[in-house]
Motif scaffolding. Structure first.
Motif, PDB file in Angstrom:
ATOM      1  N   PHE A 189      14.313   1.688  -6.108  1.00  0.00           N
ATOM      2  CA  PHE A 189      13.333   2.630  -6.647  1.00  0.00           C
ATOM      3  C   PHE A 189      12.966   2.274  -8.086  1.00  0.00           C
ATOM      4  CE2 PHE A 189      12.570   6.561  -9.116  1.00  0.00           C
ATOM      5  CZ  PHE A 189      11.380   6.951  -8.528  1.00  0.00           C
ATOM      6  N   HIS A 190      13.972   1.991  -8.931  1.00  0.00           N
ATOM      7  CA  HIS A 190      13.717   1.633 -10.330  1.00  0.00           C
ATOM      8  C   HIS A 190      12.878   0.360 -10.424  1.00  0.00           C
ATOM      9  CE1 HIS A 190      16.608   4.705 -11.558  1.00  0.00           C
ATOM     10  NE2 HIS A 190      16.232   4.484 -12.809  1.00  0.00           N
ATOM     11  N   LYS A 191      13.167  -0.597  -9.552  1.00  0.00           N
ATOM     12  CA  LYS A 191      12.424  -1.863  -9.568  1.00  0.00           C
ATOM     13  C   LYS A 191      10.949  -1.629  -9.239  1.00  0.00           C
ATOM     14  CE  LYS A 191      12.283  -6.420  -7.345  1.00  0.00           C
ATOM     15  NZ  LYS A 191      12.933  -7.315  -6.343  1.00  0.00           N
ATOM     16  N   LEU A 192      10.693  -0.854  -8.189  1.00  0.00           N
ATOM     17  CA  LEU A 192       9.316  -0.574  -7.792  1.00  0.00           C
ATOM     18  C   LEU A 192       8.592   0.256  -8.853  1.00  0.00           C
ATOM     19  CD1 LEU A 192       9.776   0.305  -3.996  1.00  0.00           C
ATOM     20  CD2 LEU A 192       8.727  -1.754  -4.946  1.00  0.00           C
ATOM     21  N   PHE A 193       9.296   1.229  -9.425  1.00  0.00           N
ATOM     22  CA  PHE A 193       8.651   2.105 -10.395  1.00  0.00           C
ATOM     23  C   PHE A 193       8.305   1.339 -11.668  1.00  0.00           C
ATOM     24  CE2 PHE A 193       8.053   5.384 -13.527  1.00  0.00           C
ATOM     25  CZ  PHE A 193       7.447   6.411 -12.811  1.00  0.00           C
ATOM     26  N   GLY A 217       5.424   0.157 -15.599  1.00  0.00           N
ATOM     27  CA  GLY A 217       5.789  -0.538 -16.828  1.00  0.00           C
ATOM     28  C   GLY A 217       6.940   0.055 -17.611  1.00  0.00           C
ATOM     29  N   ARG A 218       7.639   1.012 -17.027  1.00  0.00           N
ATOM     30  CA  ARG A 218       8.788   1.625 -17.686  1.00  0.00           C
ATOM     31  C   ARG A 218       9.681   2.262 -16.640  1.00  0.00           C
ATOM     32  NH1 ARG A 218       5.420   5.398 -21.460  1.00  0.00           N
ATOM     33  NH2 ARG A 218       3.984   3.649 -21.204  1.00  0.00           N
ATOM     34  N   THR A 219      10.879   2.644 -17.029  1.00  0.00           N
ATOM     35  CA  THR A 219      11.787   3.280 -16.082  1.00  0.00           C
ATOM     36  C   THR A 219      11.310   4.698 -15.787  1.00  0.00           C
ATOM     37  OG1 THR A 219      13.249   4.254 -17.738  1.00  0.00           O
ATOM     38  CG2 THR A 219      13.696   1.966 -17.088  1.00  0.00           C
ATOM     39  N   PRO A 220      11.794   5.294 -14.694  1.00  0.00           N
ATOM     40  CA  PRO A 220      11.405   6.674 -14.400  1.00  0.00           C
ATOM     41  C   PRO A 220      11.731   7.647 -15.537  1.00  0.00           C
ATOM     42  CG  PRO A 220      12.379   5.674 -12.468  1.00  0.00           C
ATOM     43  CD  PRO A 220      12.568   4.702 -13.585  1.00  0.00           C
ATOM     44  N   LEU A 221      12.899   7.500 -16.158  1.00  0.00           N
ATOM     45  CA  LEU A 221      13.286   8.397 -17.247  1.00  0.00           C
ATOM     46  C   LEU A 221      12.378   8.207 -18.460  1.00  0.00           C
ATOM     47  CD1 LEU A 221      15.179  10.575 -18.235  1.00  0.00           C
ATOM     48  CD2 LEU A 221      16.766   8.779 -19.005  1.00  0.00           C
ATOM     49  N   PHE A 225       0.833  -1.211   0.000  1.00  0.00           N
ATOM     50  CA  PHE A 225       0.000   0.000   0.000  1.00  0.00           C
ATOM     51  C   PHE A 225       0.862   1.253   0.000  1.00  0.00           C
ATOM     52  CE2 PHE A 225      -2.261   3.346   2.332  1.00  0.00           C
ATOM     53  CZ  PHE A 225      -3.389   3.485   1.539  1.00  0.00           C
ATOM     54  N   VAL A 226       1.837   1.299   0.889  1.00  0.00           N
ATOM     55  CA  VAL A 226       2.697   2.474   0.995  1.00  0.00           C
ATOM     56  C   VAL A 226       3.514   2.667  -0.274  1.00  0.00           C
ATOM     57  CG1 VAL A 226       4.690   3.441   2.204  1.00  0.00           C
ATOM     58  CG2 VAL A 226       2.802   2.469   3.504  1.00  0.00           C
ATOM     59  N   ASN A 227       4.043   1.585  -0.824  1.00  0.00           N
ATOM     60  CA  ASN A 227       4.847   1.708  -2.042  1.00  0.00           C
ATOM     61  C   ASN A 227       4.010   2.184  -3.230  1.00  0.00           C
ATOM     62  OD1 ASN A 227       7.334   1.064  -0.957  1.00  0.00           O
ATOM     63  ND2 ASN A 227       7.053  -1.137  -1.251  1.00  0.00           N
ATOM     64  N   ALA A 228       2.738   1.793  -3.271  1.00  0.00           N
ATOM     65  CA  ALA A 228       1.859   2.284  -4.331  1.00  0.00           C
ATOM     66  C   ALA A 228       1.678   3.794  -4.209  1.00  0.00           C
ATOM     67  CB  ALA A 228       0.516   1.573  -4.256  1.00  0.00           C
TER      68      ALA A 228
END
Length: 278
Positions: free
Chosen positions: A250-254, A259-263, A215-218
Motif C-alpha cells: 500500500f505504501h509503495k503504491l501510494f 509522491g509522499r507517504t500516507p501519513l 487502472f484499478v490501483n489508481a
C-alpha cells in the motif's frame, strides 16, 4: 436532396433549447436529414434503428446520442412503442460551455467524431427525465439550457473514458469506481466486463493506455487519498478497505501515486475546519 433542419425555425422567442417527445414510427426513412444545431436524443421506451451514413445501429431504452451540426441521420421505430426525447440546442450555447469548461474538450459534442453514444441505466434515466420535465416547464433561456446541460455533461465526462472506446469498456471503468468493485482488484474489474482477461487487457492498453491493474490501483489510491484527509481512520484500516491489507505494498503504491507517504499526505492536507484552532 437531404433535408436540413434549421435552429431559427425551431428556437423561438430567444429560446436556446427545445425539447420534443415523439413516438417513432416503424416506417423506414426515405432519406437521412441533417441540421445546423447540436442535438441530444435518447430512447425513452422501446427500440429504434439509427441510420447514419456509415451504417445502422439499434438503440434501446436508455441509449443517449450527442450529434454535432451537419451529422446525417434518421430514426425508425422497432415495434409499436418506440419513444424518443430530442433536444435542439443553439450552437452559441454549446460554444459558450466549451469556452468556460475546457475539460469538455474531446468529449460529447466536442469529440472528434460527429456522433457520440452513451447509455443511462434506470436510475440515471429517471434523473435525466426529471431534468427534462423541469426544462419543459422553463422559458428555455440560455440559463435554463445550461441548467440542464451542465449536470449531464459533468456526469458523462466524469463517467466516460475516451469516446472511441467500446461502450462495454467505458461502462466497466465507470462501475469500477465503486469500492465494492475495485476492492477486488484487477480480477474484479475484468469479471465486471464479462470478457476474457487478455481481451480486456488489450482494450485497456489501446483506449486507456493502462493495464487493468494500473487502472484499478489508481482508483484505489484516489479513494485512499480522499479518506486520509476526510476521515480519522488509521492508515491500515483505509488500506484494508480498498483491498490492499499488505501495508508495504500500500505504501509503495501510494507514494508512487502521490509522491509522499500516507501519513505525510494526511498531515499536509487534512485541516480542522469544523473547530479550527485559534
Amino acid at each position: 436532396m437531404a433535408q436540413i433542419l434549421l435552429h431559427k425555425d425551431i428556437l423561438k422567442d430567444a429560446a436556446r433549447i427545445h425539447l420534443t417527445r415523439a413516438t417513432v414510427t416503424s416506417q423506414r426513412p426515405k432519406s437521412l436529414h441533417s441540421h445546423d444545431f447540436y442535438e441530444i436524443f435518447w430512447v425513452q421506451n422501446g427500440q429504434v434503428r439509427h441510420y447514419c451514413p456509415d451504417g445502422i445501429t439499434t438503440l434501446s431504452e436508455g441509449d443517449l446520442c450527442f450529434l454535432q451540426p451537419g451529422q446525417m441521420h434518421a430514426l425508425q421505430g422497432r415495434g409499436e412503442h418506440a419513444l424518443v426525447v430530442s433536444l435542439c440546442i443553439h450552437p452559441d450555447t454549446v460554444a459558450a460551455l466549451a469556452e468556460r469548461h475546457p475539460a469538455l474538450q474531446g468529449h460529447l459534442f466536442w469529440a472528434a467524431a460527429p456522433l457520440v453514444q452513451h447509455h443511462r441505466d434506470m436510475r440515471q434515466l429517471a434523473t435525466l427525465n426529471h431534468a427534462a420535465v423541469a426544462l419543459e416547464r422553463s422559458d428555455r433561456s440560455a440559463l435554463q439550457a445550461e441548467a440542464f446541460l451542465l449536470p449531464l455533461c459533468a456526469d458523462l465526462t466524469a463517467d466516460c473514458g475516451p469516446d472511441t472506446a467500446p461502450d462495454w469498456l467505458n461502462r466497466a471503468c465507470n462501475a469500477a469506481k465503486d469500492p465494492a468493485v475495485f476492492r477486488e482488484g484487477a480480477a474484479g474489474f475484468v469479471a465486471l466486463t464479462g470478457k476474457a482477461h487478455p481481451h480486456v487487457s488489450r482494450s485497456m492498453r489501446k483506449y486507456y493506455d493502462q493495464t487493468p491493474s494500473d487502472f484499478v490501483n489508481a482508483l484505489r489510491m484516489t479513494h485512499a487519498a480522499r479518506a486520509l484527509i476526510t476521515d480519522s481512520d488509521p492508515v491500515s484500516t483505509i488500506a484494508a478497505e480498498i483491498g490492499i491489507p499488505n501495508m508495504s505494498h500500500f505504501h509503495k503504491l501510494f507514494r508512487a501515486a502521490h509522491g509522499r507517504t500516507p501519513l505525510q499526505y494526511r498531515q499536509s492536507y487534512q485541516r480542522q475546519l469544523v473547530q479550527p484552532l485559534t
